[in-house]
Design an enzyme around this catalytic site. Structure first.
Site, PDB file in Angstrom:
ATOM      1  N   LYS A 165     -13.060   4.913 -19.084  1.00  0.00           N
ATOM      2  CA  LYS A 165     -12.268   3.725 -18.745  1.00  0.00           C
ATOM      3  C   LYS A 165     -11.005   3.718 -19.607  1.00  0.00           C
ATOM      4  CE  LYS A 165     -15.845   1.962 -16.399  1.00  0.00           C
ATOM      5  NZ  LYS A 165     -15.865   1.801 -14.950  1.00  0.00           N
ATOM      6  N   HIS A 284     -21.738   9.688  -6.170  1.00  0.00           N
ATOM      7  CA  HIS A 284     -21.516   8.261  -6.405  1.00  0.00           C
ATOM      8  C   HIS A 284     -21.678   7.523  -5.083  1.00  0.00           C
ATOM      9  CE1 HIS A 284     -19.713   4.453  -7.503  1.00  0.00           C
ATOM     10  NE2 HIS A 284     -19.836   4.815  -8.761  1.00  0.00           N
TER      11      HIS A 284
END
Length: 440
Positions: A165, A284
């Site tokens: 992130k 994902h």
């Protein structure tokens, strides 16, 4: 004349409570909410018809084929306990309705059209029974759990991951730096976020290069095999394979794909590429909640997970269960077992409607991610067991001293929990104490 035109009730043809299911049938369990005034039998038959051979009226070309051989059959209906006007409709589909080795075709047939049918107000596919004769026509996971452990030389514990992130906005060099810090600190994997593809702030080729540098530097310093899920998802299949090829040329061990937004056809192509070229494939589930969030409409995640195991993937995100309700925990564990195990018994309390035999198809590692941190480690170790990936994003990068200390904290906590479990300690009861001892 033998042909009689006109509209007739679906249940006259497609509701067959006397039918005995065959070993060569694909079985489906639909949770359906019929429209007011529509009997459950008619709604169940409509679902069976519209997802197999039926249409809204009798057609003369029905006479040119054997409907009995090809039609789907609603063979059982049971009311859902505690829910008003909800039923589980069980439908059997003959194997000849499906193309071999195509998840795309299987889902197009079973859920492609039927969710808009008038008879049902809401419809949810809860589970599928995939028979071995059909599952054997699929590639399955490119490598599977055991081969992955052998490639990584990591045994006897869950694997640790971390999503980098902020997901967008970093330049490639700083992104690589964040990867290096996490891997050096003790994580096994770092991860591209699902929407990191090739944006103006960081093009894919630059990211791959700097991440590869980070990987090899961390490997040299720690003596452990490291990986980063390089997201190869792209606008076209050709571009996706190009990215996976570049990752392989750099010597990266694993790539990643968003299998729902990318599509099952693209996913299966990538799985074949990964198997042929020795790449692990991380999956994902971006967009899954669009399909599985509503309790009475859509598809349950266990169906998407089964479809993924057939289409191909070595890891898939599976939620976290920590802090959720007990029932949720059982249901989540049910589909985690569907991902990992060869043979799973029918167990309605865990949401498993059919016994599923995968025969020798390799297993998929479930990935626990989303809002978890060090204090969850005892629960995660206990619930998911060794064959899992525990992924801490903010739980690593949010450490007040930075990424590497955050990674160290996770690794120390994991090793402490695994050791405590192996010594026979009760992780549920002593978890906090174990973490406190480890942090000294």
């Amino acid at each position: 004349v033998g042909f009689k035109a006109g509209v007739k009730d679906y249940r006259l043809t497609y509701y067959t409570p006397e039918y005995k299911t065959k070993d060569t049938d694909i079985l489906a369990a639909f949770r359906m909410t019929p429209q007011p005034g529509v009997p459950a039998e008619e709604a169940g038959a409509a679902v069976a018809a519209e997802s197999s051979t039926g249409t809204w009226t009798t057609v003369w070309t029905d006479g040119l084929t054997s409907l009995d051989r090809y039609k789907g059959r609603c063979y059982d209906i049971e009311p859902v306990a505690g829910e008003e006007n909800q039923y589980i409709a069980y439908v059997a589909y003959p194997l000849d309705l499906f193309e071999e080795g195509s998840v795309t075709n299987m889902l197009t047939s079973i859920v492609g059209n039927v969710f808009g049918x008038k008879a049902x107000r809401a419809l949810r596919l809860e589970d599928l029974r995939i028979l071995p004769a059909y599952s054997k026509t699929f590639i399955g996971p490119p490598h599977g759990i055991q081969v992955e452990r052998d490639k990584l030389n990591k045994y006897g514990r869950p694997l640790l991951g971390c999503t980098i992130k902020p997901k967008l906005g970093l330049c490639a060099k700083n992104y690589g730096r964040a990867v290096y810090e996490c891997l050096r600190g003790g994580l096994d994997f770092t991860k591209d976020d699902e929407n990191v593809n090739s944006q103006p702030s960081m093009r894919w080729r630059d990211r791959f290069l700097f991440v590869a540098e980070a990987l090899f530097k961390a490997q040299a310093e720690t003596g452990e095999v490291k990986g980063h899920y390089l997201n190869a998802t792209a606008g076209t299949c050709e571009e996706m394979i190009k990215r996976a090829t570049f990752a392989r040329e750099l010597g990266a061990p694993i790539v990643m794909h968003d299998y729902l937004t990318g599509g099952f056809t693209a996913n299966t192509s990538l799985a074949f590429y990964c198997r042929d070229n020795g790449l692990l494939l991380h999956i994902h589930r971006a967009m899954h909640a669009v399909i599985d969030r509503q309790r009475n409409h859509g598809m349950h995640l266990r169906v998407l997970a089964k479809a993924l195991r057939m289409s191909g993937g070595d890891h898939i995100h599976a939620g976290t269960v920590v802090g959720k309700l007990e029932g949720e925990r059982e249901v989540t564990l049910g589909f985690v077992d569907l991902l990992r195990d060869d043979y799973i018994e029918k167990d309605r309390s865990r949401g498993i409607y059919f016994t599923q035999d995968w025969v020798s198809m390799p297993g998929v590692l479930p990935v626990a991610s989303g809002g978890i941190h060090v204090w969850h480690m005892p629960a995660l170790t206990e619930i998911f067991g060794d064959d899992s990936v525990l992924q801490f994003g903010g739980g690593t990068l949010g450490h007040p001293w930075g990424n590497a200390p955050g990674a160290v904290a996770n690794r120390v906590a994991l090793e402490a929990c695994v050791q405590a479990r192996n010594e026979g300690r009760d992780l549920a009861r002593e978890g906090n104490e174990i973490i406190r001892e480890a942090s000294k």
